[in-house]
Structure formats: C-alpha cells, structure tokens
Design a protein around this motif. Structure first.
Motif, PDB file in Angstrom:
ATOM      1  N   UNK A  27      42.254  45.112  46.749  1.00  0.00           N
ATOM      2  CA  UNK A  27      41.553  46.379  46.956  1.00  0.00           C
ATOM      3  C   UNK A  27      40.507  46.635  45.878  1.00  0.00           C
ATOM      4  N   UNK A  28      39.817  45.586  45.473  1.00  0.00           N
ATOM      5  CA  UNK A  28      38.752  45.726  44.498  1.00  0.00           C
ATOM      6  C   UNK A  28      39.197  45.695  43.050  1.00  0.00           C
ATOM      7  N   UNK A  29      40.506  45.767  42.790  1.00  0.00           N
ATOM      8  CA  UNK A  29      41.005  45.697  41.408  1.00  0.00           C
ATOM      9  C   UNK A  29      41.217  44.240  41.033  1.00  0.00           C
ATOM     10  N   UNK A  30      40.807  43.901  39.830  1.00  0.00           N
ATOM     11  CA  UNK A  30      40.915  42.526  39.348  1.00  0.00           C
ATOM     12  C   UNK A  30      42.236  42.353  38.603  1.00  0.00           C
ATOM     13  N   UNK A  31      43.010  41.349  39.016  1.00  0.00           N
ATOM     14  CA  UNK A  31      44.281  41.032  38.381  1.00  0.00           C
ATOM     15  C   UNK A  31      44.253  39.602  37.880  1.00  0.00           C
ATOM     16  N   UNK A  32      44.685  39.420  36.643  1.00  0.00           N
ATOM     17  CA  UNK A  32      44.818  38.071  36.087  1.00  0.00           C
ATOM     18  C   UNK A  32      46.142  37.501  36.566  1.00  0.00           C
ATOM     19  N   UNK A  33      46.105  36.295  37.104  1.00  0.00           N
ATOM     20  CA  UNK A  33      47.320  35.665  37.622  1.00  0.00           C
ATOM     21  C   UNK A  33      47.627  34.417  36.800  1.00  0.00           C
ATOM     22  N   UNK A  34      48.892  34.110  36.717  1.00  0.00           N
ATOM     23  CA  UNK A  34      49.330  32.936  35.958  1.00  0.00           C
ATOM     24  C   UNK A  34      49.424  31.728  36.879  1.00  0.00           C
ATOM     25  N   UNK A  35      49.458  30.574  36.288  1.00  0.00           N
ATOM     26  CA  UNK A  35      49.627  29.343  37.054  1.00  0.00           C
ATOM     27  C   UNK A  35      51.049  29.278  37.604  1.00  0.00           C
ATOM     28  N   UNK A  36      51.202  28.742  38.815  1.00  0.00           N
ATOM     29  CA  UNK A  36      52.543  28.627  39.389  1.00  0.00           C
ATOM     30  C   UNK A  36      53.382  27.602  38.617  1.00  0.00           C
TER      31      UNK A  36
END
Length: 75
Positions: A27-36
């Motif tokens: 929804x337009x918000x940027x989230x940093x994601x980790x590697x699986x």
C-alpha cells in the motif's frame, strides 16, 4: 503525536539507490525484508514440485513470479 508515512510508487522504489537491502511495497509503504532461510528454501522447493506435477497432470499452468512483481491480468 501524528506520524506520517512516506508513500512510494513502484517507479520511485526502483529509482532509489541500491543500499544492498531488499524492499517491498505494501500500500505504498516501503518495508525492508530479510533474506529467506534454508527452511523457506526447502518449503518452496517442495511446493514447486507439487505445482509442477499438477501442471503436468493438466490442472493448469504454473507461473513463477518475477523478482519485481506487480499485479497483472493474464489472458
């Protein structure tokens, strides 16, 4: 205290400098994601095998999502 969150478009996300991290937009918000982790890889491999067998049995087509996924309509 009100907190305003910066909303990004897909194009704006792509234009950001590469800082070595992975991000996704919700929804337009940027989230940093980790590697699986390895468990995730094992699960994906098993799921892919199951989907591949279903496709070979004639239940439909299986598509692998690209790295940069956007909603699309398939014919």
């Amino acid at each position: 205290m009100a907190i305003t969150t910066r909303r990004y478009t897909f194009e704006e996300l792509l234009a950001l400098p590469d800082d070595g991290h992975f991000y996704e937009l919700l929804d337009g918000e940027r989230f940093r994601v980790t590697s699986p982790d390895l468990d995730h890889g094992d699960t994906i491999r098993a799921f892919w095998r199951w989907l591949d067998r279903a496709e070979q049995a004639g239940y439909g087509r299986v598509y692998v999502a690209p790295v940069s996924y956007t909603h699309l309509t398939l014919p």
